[in-house]
Design an enzyme around this catalytic site. Structure first.
Site, PDB file in Angstrom:
ATOM      1  N   ASP A 105      29.885  14.978  62.988  1.00 35.33           N
ATOM      2  CA  ASP A 105      30.412  13.862  63.775  1.00 35.33           C
ATOM      3  C   ASP A 105      30.001  14.066  65.230  1.00 35.33           C
ATOM      4  O   ASP A 105      30.695  14.710  66.008  1.00 35.33           O
ATOM      5  CB  ASP A 105      31.931  13.819  63.641  1.00 35.33           C
ATOM      6  CG  ASP A 105      32.523  12.535  64.199  1.00 35.33           C
ATOM      7  OD1 ASP A 105      31.753  11.690  64.695  1.00 35.33           O
ATOM      8  OD2 ASP A 105      33.754  12.378  64.129  1.00 35.33           O
ATOM      9  N   ALA A 106      28.829  13.524  65.577  1.00 33.87           N
ATOM     10  CA  ALA A 106      28.289  13.687  66.927  1.00 33.87           C
ATOM     11  C   ALA A 106      28.105  12.358  67.641  1.00 33.87           C
ATOM     12  O   ALA A 106      27.886  12.333  68.849  1.00 33.87           O
ATOM     13  CB  ALA A 106      26.959  14.430  66.876  1.00 33.87           C
ATOM     14  N   LYS A 107      28.152  11.256  66.892  1.00 36.61           N
ATOM     15  CA  LYS A 107      28.048   9.896  67.448  1.00 36.61           C
ATOM     16  C   LYS A 107      26.861   9.752  68.395  1.00 36.61           C
ATOM     17  O   LYS A 107      26.972   9.194  69.488  1.00 36.61           O
ATOM     18  CB  LYS A 107      29.350   9.502  68.138  1.00 36.61           C
ATOM     19  CG  LYS A 107      30.557   9.491  67.203  1.00 36.61           C
ATOM     20  CD  LYS A 107      31.812   9.061  67.927  1.00 36.61           C
ATOM     21  CE  LYS A 107      33.002   9.024  66.975  1.00 36.61           C
ATOM     22  NZ  LYS A 107      33.417  10.375  66.519  1.00 36.61           N
ATOM     23  N   ARG A 108      25.703  10.229  67.977  1.00 35.04           N
ATOM     24  CA  ARG A 108      24.511  10.144  68.803  1.00 35.04           C
ATOM     25  C   ARG A 108      23.979   8.709  68.841  1.00 35.04           C
ATOM     26  O   ARG A 108      24.058   7.982  67.857  1.00 35.04           O
ATOM     27  CB  ARG A 108      23.429  11.091  68.279  1.00 35.04           C
ATOM     28  CG  ARG A 108      23.812  12.561  68.310  1.00 35.04           C
ATOM     29  CD  ARG A 108      24.092  13.038  69.725  1.00 35.04           C
ATOM     30  NE  ARG A 108      24.222  14.490  69.780  1.00 35.04           N
ATOM     31  CZ  ARG A 108      25.282  15.121  70.255  1.00 35.04           C
ATOM     32  NH1 ARG A 108      26.306  14.428  70.701  1.00 35.04           N
ATOM     33  NH2 ARG A 108      25.325  16.449  70.300  1.00 35.04           N
TER      34      ARG A 108
END
Length: 285
Positions: A105-108
């Site tokens: 979960d890094a939401k890049r």
């Protein structure tokens, strides 16, 4: 506790097929690994890279062979710099070796070669943080995700694209109208539906839809997985999933963090089993 199908046969399948097989075998629960400072404190661990490692590997050792999906939140590893990223990297390897799937979960979200760089790190088969799927942000335009889409297709990985998040600021963008009259969230869902159109069962390109949004008029049937954070301590319930997701509820990946992690190192397995049983019943596993 039985493992999901493993070996080269499953590893060579697209993410959506692997996800369906994992949930069919182990249940639908996704455990979020969110090492907040208060959780480290509750576990009696220091707020250091060493404490982070003890916490994370404790979760891995207890649950890696009995839960289908894990979702480590990159921010809580990044705050310790390179030492924290090393823990994330090692945890991802250990989880995948145990037959679990890992969604980082890094939401890049970026454009062009920069988005390609993120894709190379997280989605390429031999990337340093290679995982099964990555959360990404579409708010530079859905087309900006193309480098990640291309690498994911090549490596058999997946994406989870922010669509209908439960934070109060989300509707400012997500319910805004595009030039053709659809909402931004609707346009994201349409884009994902197109990416999954050729998938026989479950596509590899999913949406993030908060479990606490109550309800929506958007069509969530995208022939792909629907990552539903916000369950447990954040207010979402197993029973509420059917109301939010309707006929698409079978494709929900219910994600819970504090509900599981708050049970402490000795209570992790019981907490995960209870949650998994509840989600199995509601989602029809």
């Amino acid at each position: 506790m039985s493992n999901q199908p493993s070996g080269s046969d499953m590893r060579n399948k697209p993410f959506g097929a692997r996800l369906r097989a994992a949930m069919d075998t182990r249940g639908p629960l996704c455990v979020g690994i969110d090492p907040h400072q208060h959780l480290l404190d509750a576990w009696g661990l220091p707020d250091t890279a060493e404490g982070l490692a003890s916490f994370t590997y404790g979760v891995v050792d207890a649950l890696a062979d009995r839960v289908a999906v894990f979702k480590p939140q990159s921010a809580f590893f990044e705050r310790f710099g390179s030492a924290g990223i090393a823990v994330l990297e090692q945890a991802t390897i250990r989880l995948r070796d145990a037959g679990a799937l890992v969604i980082i979960d890094a939401k890049r979200g970026d454009i062009g070669s920069t988005m390609g760089g993120y894709a190379a790190a997280y989605l390429a088969e031999k990337g340093p943080l290679a995982c099964d799927a990555l959360t990404v942000s579409p708010y530079l335009g859905f087309g900006s995700l193309q480098p990640a889409i291309d690498v994911a297709r090549e490596s058999g990985a997946g994406l989870f694209v922010l669509a209908l998040t439960s934070n109060p600021e989300g509707p400012q963008f997500q319910t805004a109208r595009t030039a053709d009259g659809s909402t931004v969230a609707g346009a994201v869902l349409d884009g994902l539906r197109g990416l999954n159109a050729d998938s026989d069962d479950l596509g590899s390109f999913g949406a993030v839809v908060g479990a606490t949004i109550s309800s929506t008029d958007e069509n969530l049937d995208i022939n792909g997985p629907l990552l539903a954070p916000g369950l447990g301590a954040q207010g979402g319930t197993a029973e509420g999933l059917a109301k939010v997701f309707g006929t698409a509820v079978r494709n929900v990946v219910p994600s819970s963090s504090r509900e599981i992690l708050g049970a402490g190192p000795t209570g992790l397995q019981d907490a995960a089993d209870r949650a998994n049983d509840a989600y199995r019943t509601v989602l029809g596993y």
